[in-house]
Design an enzyme around this catalytic site. Structure first.
Site, mmCIF file in Angstrom:
data_model
loop_
_atom_site.group_PDB
_atom_site.id
_atom_site.type_symbol
_atom_site.label_atom_id
_atom_site.label_comp_id
_atom_site.label_asym_id
_atom_site.label_seq_id
_atom_site.Cartn_x
_atom_site.Cartn_y
_atom_site.Cartn_z
ATOM 1 N N LYS A 34 0.842 -1.211 0.000
ATOM 2 C CA LYS A 34 0.000 0.000 0.000
ATOM 3 C C LYS A 34 0.875 1.257 0.000
ATOM 4 O O LYS A 34 2.075 1.180 0.294
ATOM 5 C CB LYS A 34 -0.906 -0.024 1.235
ATOM 6 C CG LYS A 34 -0.134 -0.049 2.537
ATOM 7 C CD LYS A 34 -1.021 -0.428 3.711
ATOM 8 C CE LYS A 34 -0.212 -0.447 4.983
ATOM 9 N NZ LYS A 34 -0.894 -1.116 6.090
ATOM 10 N N ARG A 132 -10.522 0.363 15.343
ATOM 11 C CA ARG A 132 -10.402 1.090 14.082
ATOM 12 C C ARG A 132 -11.416 0.449 13.131
ATOM 13 O O ARG A 132 -12.481 0.965 12.918
ATOM 14 C CB ARG A 132 -8.954 0.995 13.580
ATOM 15 C CG ARG A 132 -8.565 2.100 12.646
ATOM 16 C CD ARG A 132 -7.085 2.083 12.312
ATOM 17 N NE ARG A 132 -6.602 0.785 11.804
ATOM 18 C CZ ARG A 132 -5.391 0.585 11.330
ATOM 19 N NH1 ARG A 132 -4.509 1.564 11.291
ATOM 20 N NH2 ARG A 132 -5.026 -0.612 10.886
ATOM 21 N N TYR A 254 17.035 29.940 7.792
ATOM 22 C CA TYR A 254 15.853 30.668 8.259
ATOM 23 C C TYR A 254 15.794 30.674 9.778
ATOM 24 O O TYR A 254 16.071 29.663 10.424
ATOM 25 C CB TYR A 254 14.579 29.998 7.752
ATOM 26 C CG TYR A 254 14.277 30.214 6.297
ATOM 27 C CD1 TYR A 254 14.037 31.496 5.796
ATOM 28 C CD2 TYR A 254 14.200 29.136 5.420
ATOM 29 C CE1 TYR A 254 13.735 31.689 4.457
ATOM 30 C CE2 TYR A 254 13.893 29.317 4.080
ATOM 31 C CZ TYR A 254 13.657 30.604 3.602
ATOM 32 O OH TYR A 254 13.361 30.782 2.293
ATOM 33 N N MET A 302 12.881 24.448 1.879
ATOM 34 C CA MET A 302 12.098 23.643 0.944
ATOM 35 C C MET A 302 12.990 22.833 0.012
ATOM 36 O O MET A 302 12.711 21.672 -0.280
ATOM 37 C CB MET A 302 11.176 24.555 0.125
ATOM 38 C CG MET A 302 10.156 23.790 -0.697
ATOM 39 S SD MET A 302 9.153 24.847 -1.732
ATOM 40 C CE MET A 302 8.180 25.722 -0.528
#
Ligand SMILES: *Cc1c(COP(=O)(O)O)cnc(C)c1O
Length: 356
Positions: A34, A132, A254, A302
């Site tokens: 998956k 679940r 940053y 990024m």
């Protein structure tokens, strides 16, 4: 060209698959592929997993992709179908459904002739504490009896909530599973994911469902892949694209969160959160260059991040391993407050992919 590359080692994948065979020699293997084979690329992985008995996926679309690639092994839809119209594809493509709520049972019974004529099994999910998916212990025996009466071959299935640790719920889940198994005997059964394959050899039963271990990451927080005798399948790599000499007190990136404590050589690597490398960073984090661990400094951006190469030889174009055999994805995950599964699955499709 920007060098951000995901290498998939098909020998390592086969090695890990054979580890499952060694650990569970009497069970059939449903390889969980998956989420694009846990981010590894389903196309490349299926070729290496061709010896598997079956595949497991989360939805119809993922199953159709496998069929389009020409694989004919059984495929289990581990959440079943989401609407009745999907039954057409289930029959056409010979897919096996899990049922976890009553409506799915009704949909299946509507199509029982075609489904059973193809020799497909129905996986019936027990909810024994994870809360679940699945039928409660009090409901599931009736569901199985009804399906059997309609001519279906059933597989009793459950999923551990805590297979990776010692937890009181494990015993309860096992006890309820065995109770249902006995009440519905004879019945095929399946309850082991990767962690349970290691932890509960006595519960392998008819089908084991390995996921993360195939890809060479650990399901356990306190054991790494070397402890488990697995090999890392993915190497995520990039290159140094700039070098900066900075003085004591100068900052990087940053937010200027990192300030050099001594004159330092900083390298900029062409990888960032836009590629799927985590920005989080709760503890000190590292990359590997030639098997040596190098600290990540400042915030990941990024497209780029910075590493401190003061103590090593590195230049423009030097390859940097973000994760792989020398810097385990599980360790990157721990340093960033998550698990290997998540980092692998959430890679973006920006890095190139190469099979080796
Ligand atoms: C994903 C999944 C698995 C595999 O789990 P791992 O921890 O990756 O081995 C097994 N069974 C089910 C039902 C799953 O959804």
């Amino acid at each position: 060209m920007r060098q951000a590359t995901v290498y998939i080692d098909s020998d390592a994948l086969q090695y890990n698959f054979n580890r499952v065979k060694q650990l569970a020699p009497h069970s059939k293997i449903v390889s969980m592929v998956k989420a694009n084979a846990y981010g590894h690329g389903v196309k490349d992985c299926l070729a290496a997993l061709d010896a598997t008995d079956a595949f497991g996926v989360a939805c119809l679309e993922e199953a159709l992709e496998i069929r389009q690639l020409g694989y004919t092994q059984p495929i289990t839809l581990i959440e079943g179908i989401f609407s009745e119209d999907e039954m057409t594809h289930v029959i056409e493509q010979k897919l096996e459904c899990i049922v976890h709520h009553t409506q799915q049972v009704e949909w299946l019974i509507q199509h029982k002739q075609a489904y059973n004529a193809l020799g497909l099994k129905v996986w019936v999910k027990l909810n024994n504490g994870m809360n679940r998916l699945g039928f409660k212990v009090t409901e599931i025996i009736d569901v199985i009896q009804r399906l059997k009466a309609e001519g279906f071959t059933c597989v009793l299935a459950m999923h551990f909530a805590n297979a990776d640790v010692d937890h009181p719920l494990n015993e309860q889940q096992i006890e309820q599973f065995l109770q249902v198994k006995e009440a519905c005997a004879p019945i095929l059964s399946s309850c082991c994911n990767s962690a349970a394959i290691y932890k509960y050899p006595e519960l392998h039963f008819d089908f084991v469902r390995p996921g993360i271990m195939l890809y060479g990451a650990s399901p356990f927080a306190d054991k790494n892949i070397h402890d488990l005798d697995l090999k890392a399948v993915m190497t995520f790599s990039a290159e140094i694209i700039a070098l900066n000499q900075i003085q004591q007190g100068e900052c990087v990136g940053y937010g200027s969160t990192y300030a050099a404590t001594c004159p330092s050589k900083i390298a900029i690597v062409s990888i960032g959160y836009g590629d799927g490398y985590p920005r989080a960073y709760t503890q000190q984090n590292f990359v590997a260059i030639d098997q040596q661990l190098i600290p990540v400094v400042g915030r990941v951006s990024m497209d780029m991040m910075a590493i401190d190469i003061t103590n090593i030889k590195a230049e423009l174009g030097t390859k940097v391993e973000l994760w792989g055999p020398n810097r385990l994805v599980d360790d990157v995950a721990t340093a960033n407050g998550t698990i290997g599964y998540e980092l692998l699955c959430r890679l973006s499709n920006r890095p190139r992919r190469k099979i080796i």
